[in-house]
Design a protein around this motif. Structure first.
Motif, mmCIF file in Angstrom:
data_model
loop_
_atom_site.group_PDB
_atom_site.id
_atom_site.type_symbol
_atom_site.label_atom_id
_atom_site.label_comp_id
_atom_site.label_asym_id
_atom_site.label_seq_id
_atom_site.Cartn_x
_atom_site.Cartn_y
_atom_site.Cartn_z
ATOM 1 N N UNK A 198 2.919 1.444 8.530
ATOM 2 C CA UNK A 198 3.385 0.284 9.290
ATOM 3 C C UNK A 198 2.456 -0.143 10.413
ATOM 4 N N UNK A 199 2.061 0.813 11.246
ATOM 5 C CA UNK A 199 1.284 0.442 12.433
ATOM 6 C C UNK A 199 -0.120 -0.040 12.108
ATOM 7 N N UNK A 200 -0.823 0.730 11.257
ATOM 8 C CA UNK A 200 -2.195 0.325 10.895
ATOM 9 C C UNK A 200 -2.173 -1.050 10.247
ATOM 10 N N UNK A 201 -1.215 -1.229 9.324
ATOM 11 C CA UNK A 201 -1.153 -2.487 8.577
ATOM 12 C C UNK A 201 -0.970 -3.652 9.547
ATOM 13 N N UNK A 202 -0.052 -3.480 10.480
ATOM 14 C CA UNK A 202 0.226 -4.551 11.437
ATOM 15 C C UNK A 202 -1.018 -4.853 12.263
ATOM 16 N N UNK A 203 -1.627 -3.799 12.767
ATOM 17 C CA UNK A 203 -2.795 -3.975 13.629
ATOM 18 C C UNK A 203 -3.925 -4.719 12.923
ATOM 19 N N UNK B 6 -8.564 5.201 2.223
ATOM 20 C CA UNK B 6 -9.109 4.011 2.883
ATOM 21 C C UNK B 6 -8.327 3.651 4.148
ATOM 22 N N UNK B 7 -6.997 3.800 4.100
ATOM 23 C CA UNK B 7 -6.188 3.409 5.257
ATOM 24 C C UNK B 7 -6.542 4.248 6.493
ATOM 25 N N UNK B 8 -6.878 5.505 6.275
ATOM 26 C CA UNK B 8 -7.273 6.364 7.398
ATOM 27 C C UNK B 8 -8.591 5.854 7.989
ATOM 28 N N UNK B 9 -9.501 5.451 7.100
ATOM 29 C CA UNK B 9 -10.792 4.927 7.554
ATOM 30 C C UNK B 9 -10.605 3.595 8.291
ATOM 31 N N UNK C 294 -11.321 -4.727 8.195
ATOM 32 C CA UNK C 294 -10.552 -5.621 7.324
ATOM 33 C C UNK C 294 -10.912 -7.064 7.652
ATOM 34 N N UNK C 295 -11.169 -7.852 6.608
ATOM 35 C CA UNK C 295 -11.560 -9.255 6.776
ATOM 36 C C UNK C 295 -10.636 -10.153 5.955
ATOM 37 N N UNK D 32 0.864 -1.176 0.000
ATOM 38 C CA UNK D 32 0.000 0.000 0.000
ATOM 39 C C UNK D 32 0.907 1.234 0.000
ATOM 40 N N UNK D 33 0.696 2.093 -0.995
ATOM 41 C CA UNK D 33 1.538 3.286 -1.145
ATOM 42 C C UNK D 33 0.653 4.518 -1.308
ATOM 43 N N UNK D 34 1.238 5.682 -1.126
ATOM 44 C CA UNK D 34 0.494 6.912 -1.442
ATOM 45 C C UNK D 34 0.847 7.311 -2.876
ATOM 46 N N UNK D 35 0.042 8.201 -3.466
ATOM 47 C CA UNK D 35 0.385 8.688 -4.809
ATOM 48 C C UNK D 35 1.762 9.365 -4.763
#
Ligand SMILES: Cc1cc2nc3c(=O)[nH]c(=O)nc-3n(C[C@H](O)[C@H](O)[C@H](O)COP(=O)(O)OP(=O)(O)OC[C@H]3O[C@@H](n4cnc5c(N)ncnc54)[C@H](O)[C@@H]3O)c2cc1C
Ligand SMILES: *[C@@H]1O[C@H](CO)[C@@H](O)[C@H](O)[C@H]1NC(C)=O
Length: 404
Positions: free
Chosen positions: A263-268, A295-298, A306-307, A229-232
Motif C-alpha cells: 500500500x505505502x510504496x504504491x501510493x508514494x 522489484x517493489x523493494x528496489x 517509476x515513470x 501487484x501481488x506476491x507469489x
C-alpha cells in the motif's frame, strides 16, 4: 551459363495424416503426448529447430515459473517432486525435454506453417509448411521445399506469445541507444551503470527491472495503467481459496493482503490499483496480475524509478507524460505479445477472431468446426494448456471411436 537462383518453393508430395499439431511449445507437446498416450497418430510441425523455444531462447535467465509447481505440470507426468515450489527455467526446460521423449513426441523441426485451410471436398485440412532445412534442386531451379499435409484434425498450438509487440513511440527510429523486446532480454550483463528504461509493468517488465538493478544498472519502469501487484504467496493463497470460495470474496482477501504489503510504496510512487479485483479481471479479460519478485523493494529503496507513459524520443532523451525528460542508454519493451494465427489460418472464424484469439469465452474456446482445435489460448497459463490438451485429445479419440 545458367546460375542457380532462389526461386519459388518446390512442392513435395502431399502427406495424409490423422492429426497435425502446429507448434512444439508446452501446448503442442502436451497435445501430442495425450494423443500418443491413446495411440492416435499425429505429427507436430515446429518452425524453430528445438522444442519450447520460448523457454529455451526467448526468456530471461532468472525466470522461474510464477505459479506453484502443482499448477504447472503437463498431462500424465507431474513435475519432479524434488524440484522447488517455483520451478526455475532450466529445470522446466529439462522437464519439457524429458516429457517429449517419454511420450515419444518427435516434432518435425524447421517447418514454418505458411497456410492452413479446410478443403470441403476432401474433408481435410490442407496445411502447407516450408521446410527450411532442405533446399531442393530440380533441373536448374532450386528453392525451399514446400510440404503439404492433409489432416483430418488440426490443432493450433502456436501460442499467445508468438510475436513481441513494440508500441509506436514517436522518435523511436532515431533513438541513439539500443532497444529490444523483453523476449530478447537475457540478463543485465553489459548494462551495469547504464540508464535503462523498462516499458510495461507486467510480469516481464517488473522482473526485468529487478534483474537490471541486481546488475547495478540504473533502471526506470514505465507504469501507465493501474495494476495489481501481488506476491507469489498471495497468489497461492488466492488460488487455493478459489477452490471453495467465490471470486469476489477471494479478491477481497487478496487485495487486502496486497494493500498491507505494498500500500505505502504504491501510493508514494503513483502505482494505482484497478477498481476490479485481480481474479475477477483474470476471469473476465484474461489479464494476469503482476507478481513481484523483488522489484517493489528496489522501488521502495529508490533503486528503480517509476515513470509515467512515454510520449516521445529525441536522440537519447525520452519525454514522459508528466512533461519530464531524461536520458537513456537502452530501452526494453515489456509490452506484451500477439498471436499470429491470422497470418496463415484461412477460415476458422468460428474459433479465432481477427486478432488470432479464441472468439468464445476463455475456458471453452478450444474447439471449432471441421476438426479444428486450439491449445494454449485460454489465458490460464500451463494449467489451461493441460486442460486444453486433454480436452482436445479426448474429443479426437471420441470422434474416431467406431462406437460413436
Ligand atoms: C516470459 C514468460 C513467462 C511465463 N511464465 C509462466 C508461468 O510461470 N506459468 C504459466 O503457467 N505460464 C507462464 N507463461 C505463459 C505460458 O505458459 C507460456 O507462454 C507457454 O510457453 C505457452 O505455451 P504454448 O505452447 O501455448 O506457446 P509457445 O511456448 O509460444 O509455443 C508455440 C510454438 O509454436 C511455434 N510456431 C509459431 N508459429 C508457427 C508456425 N507458423 N509454424 C510452425 N511453428 C510455429 C513457435 O516457434 C513455438 O515453438 C509465461 C510466458 C512468458 C512469455
Ligand atoms: C534446421 O535447419 C538448420 C539450417 O537452416 C540446420 O543447421 C539444422 O540442423 C536443422 N535442424 C533440424 C532439427 O533439422
Amino acid at each position: 551459363m545458367p546460375s542457380l537462383t532462389m526461386e519459388s518453393p518446390i512442392a513435395s508430395e502431399e502427406k495424409d495424416v490423422c492429426v497435425v499439431i502446429i507448434g512444439a511449445g508446452p501446448a503442442g507437446l502436451a497435445t501430442a503426448a495425450s494423443l500418443n498416450y491413446a495411440n492416435v497418430p499425429n505429427i507436430v510441425l515446429e518452425k524453430d529447430n528445438v522444442c519450447a523455444p520460448l523457454w529455451k531462447r526467448r526468456a530471461y535467465d532468472r525466470l522461474k515459473l510464477h505459479l506453484a509447481k502443482e499448477f504447472c505440470s503437463l498431462p500424465h507426468m507431474s513435475l519432479p517432486w524434488k524440484l522447488p515450489k517455483y520451478v526455475p527455467r532450466a529445470a522446466f526446460v529439462s522437464y519439457l525435454d524429458t516429457y517429449a521423449s517419454h511420450f515419444h513426441v518427435d516434432p518435425l523441426y524447421n517447418r514454418t506453417v505458411l497456410s492452413a485451410s479446410y478443403d470441403e471436398a476432401a474433408a481435410r485440412w490442407r496445411v502447407e509448411a516450408r521446410n527450411t532445412t532442405t533446399v531442393v534442386e530440380v533441373d536448374d531451379h532450386h528453392g525451399p521445399l514446400l510440404e503439404t499435409y492433409l489432416a483430418r484434425y488440426l490443432v493450433v498450438a502456436t501460442g499467445q506469445n508468438c510475436e513481441g509487440i513494440i508500441p509506436d513511440v514517436p522518435g523511436l527510429e532515431g533513438f541513439s541507444g539500443e532497444w529490444m523486446h523483453s523476449s530478447e532480454y537475457q540478463n543485465g550483463l553489459g548494462l551495469t551503470g547504464k540508464n535503462v528504461l523498462v516499458v510495461g509493468c507486467g510480469n516481464s517488465g517488473m522482473e526485468i527491472s529487478y534483474d537490471l538493478s541486481n546488475y547495478d544498472a540504473k533502471a526506470s519502469i514505465v507504469v501507465r495503467h493501474p495494476v495489481h501487484v501481488l506476491t507469489t504467496g498471495i497468489v497461492y493463497i488466492g488460488m487455493k481459496m478459489l477452490k471453495f470460495l467465490p471470486t469476489s470474496m477471494v479478491d477481497k482477501v487478496v487485495v487486502f493482503l496486497s494493500r498491507l504489503k505494498y500500500g505505502r510504496v504504491a501510493k508514494k510512487h503513483g502505482i494505482r490499483r484497478p477498481d476490479e479485483g485481480p481474479f475477477f479481471l483474470k476471469e473476465k479479460t484474461g489479464k494476469t496480475p503482476t507478481i513481484d519478485v523483488g522489484a517493489m523493494r528496489m522501488i521502495k529503496m529508490g533503486k528503480i524509478k517509476v515513470r509515467p507513459g512515454l510520449t516521445r524520443i529525441e536522440g537519447d532523451t525520452i519525454e514522459f507524460e508528466d512533461g519530464k525528460k531524461a536520458r537513456f542508454d537502452a530501452i526494453i519493451f515489456a509490452t506484451g505479445y500477439r498471436s499470429t494465427v491470422r497470418k496463415w489460418l484461412k477460415g476458422g472464424e468460428d474459433l479465432f477472431n481477427a486478432n488470432g484469439m479464441p472468439v468464445v469465452g476463455f475456458s471453452k474456446g478450444w474447439k471449432g468446426d471441421h476438426g479444428l482445435y486450439c491449445a494454449g489460448f485460454s489465458q490460464m497459463g500451463l494449467a489451461g494448456i493441460s486442460m486444453d490438451a486433454m480436452n482436445i485429445a479426448n474429443d479426437i479419440i471420441l470422434s474416431l471411436s467406431p462406437l460413436k
